[in-house]
Design a protein around this motif. Structure first.
Motif, PDB file in Angstrom:
ATOM      1  N   ARG A  25     -36.951  57.563 -65.768  1.00 26.99           N
ATOM      2  CA  ARG A  25     -36.375  58.910 -65.665  1.00 26.99           C
ATOM      3  C   ARG A  25     -36.753  59.521 -64.333  1.00 26.99           C
ATOM      4  O   ARG A  25     -37.685  59.067 -63.650  1.00 26.99           O
ATOM      5  CB  ARG A  25     -36.827  59.808 -66.802  1.00 26.99           C
ATOM      6  N   LEU A  27     -38.440  62.310 -62.132  1.00 25.45           N
ATOM      7  CA  LEU A  27     -39.550  63.256 -62.267  1.00 25.45           C
ATOM      8  C   LEU A  27     -39.332  64.509 -61.435  1.00 25.45           C
ATOM      9  O   LEU A  27     -39.795  65.584 -61.799  1.00 25.45           O
ATOM     10  CB  LEU A  27     -40.867  62.598 -61.845  1.00 25.45           C
ATOM     11  N   TYR A  36     -39.214  59.066 -59.192  1.00 22.53           N
ATOM     12  CA  TYR A  36     -38.870  58.520 -60.505  1.00 22.53           C
ATOM     13  C   TYR A  36     -40.096  57.989 -61.220  1.00 22.53           C
ATOM     14  O   TYR A  36     -41.019  57.473 -60.579  1.00 22.53           O
ATOM     15  CB  TYR A  36     -37.906  57.335 -60.352  1.00 22.53           C
ATOM     16  N   LEU A  37     -40.083  58.083 -62.538  1.00 22.04           N
ATOM     17  CA  LEU A  37     -41.024  57.354 -63.371  1.00 22.04           C
ATOM     18  C   LEU A  37     -40.394  55.985 -63.587  1.00 22.04           C
ATOM     19  O   LEU A  37     -39.218  55.888 -63.964  1.00 22.04           O
ATOM     20  CB  LEU A  37     -41.229  58.051 -64.726  1.00 22.04           C
ATOM     21  N   ARG A  39     -41.145  51.533 -64.531  1.00 21.26           N
ATOM     22  CA  ARG A  39     -41.992  50.499 -65.125  1.00 21.26           C
ATOM     23  C   ARG A  39     -42.035  49.327 -64.146  1.00 21.26           C
ATOM     24  O   ARG A  39     -40.987  48.819 -63.736  1.00 21.26           O
ATOM     25  CB  ARG A  39     -41.400  50.055 -66.461  1.00 21.26           C
ATOM     26  N   LEU A  47     -46.738  51.663 -65.839  1.00 25.80           N
ATOM     27  CA  LEU A  47     -45.929  52.783 -65.367  1.00 25.80           C
ATOM     28  C   LEU A  47     -46.370  53.192 -63.961  1.00 25.80           C
ATOM     29  O   LEU A  47     -47.550  53.096 -63.620  1.00 25.80           O
ATOM     30  CB  LEU A  47     -46.066  53.979 -66.315  1.00 25.80           C
ATOM     31  N   CYS A  48     -45.407  53.634 -63.157  1.00 28.62           N
ATOM     32  CA  CYS A  48     -45.702  54.071 -61.799  1.00 28.62           C
ATOM     33  C   CYS A  48     -44.683  55.121 -61.392  1.00 28.62           C
ATOM     34  O   CYS A  48     -43.679  55.330 -62.065  1.00 28.62           O
ATOM     35  CB  CYS A  48     -45.685  52.897 -60.831  1.00 28.62           C
ATOM     36  N   ALA A  49     -44.957  55.773 -60.285  1.00 22.39           N
ATOM     37  CA  ALA A  49     -44.006  56.721 -59.701  1.00 22.39           C
ATOM     38  C   ALA A  49     -43.440  56.094 -58.438  1.00 22.39           C
ATOM     39  O   ALA A  49     -44.174  55.518 -57.640  1.00 22.39           O
ATOM     40  CB  ALA A  49     -44.695  58.037 -59.370  1.00 22.39           C
TER      41      ALA A  49
END
Length: 66
Positions: A25, A27, A36-37, A39, A47-49
């Motif tokens: 999604r 952010l 974005y968030l 995987r 999880l990462c940004a």
């Protein structure tokens, strides 16, 4: 919509970037980038940004003028 917003690249949830990052999604959106968030499929789905710069600002960084 201002010119900065039109230059931003956007990705839908489920999009795969670099055969590694699955977008979950958005952010946040700024004048220079979208965050974005995601995987990371190469790191056990951690999880990462991800920050995706606008085409204009990405060119500035690549040329060293940022």
């Amino acid at each position: 919509m201002d010119s900065c917003a039109r230059e931003l690249v956007t990705f839908a949830p489920g999009a795969l970037l670099a055969d590694r990052f699955e977008i979950l999604r958005c952010l946040g959106i700024g004048s220079m980038a979208v965050v974005y968030l995601a995987r990371d499929l190469n790191r056990k789905s951690q999880l990462c940004a991800l920050k995706v710069l606008s085409s204009t600002h990405g060119q500035d960084i690549a040329s060293g003028s940022f």
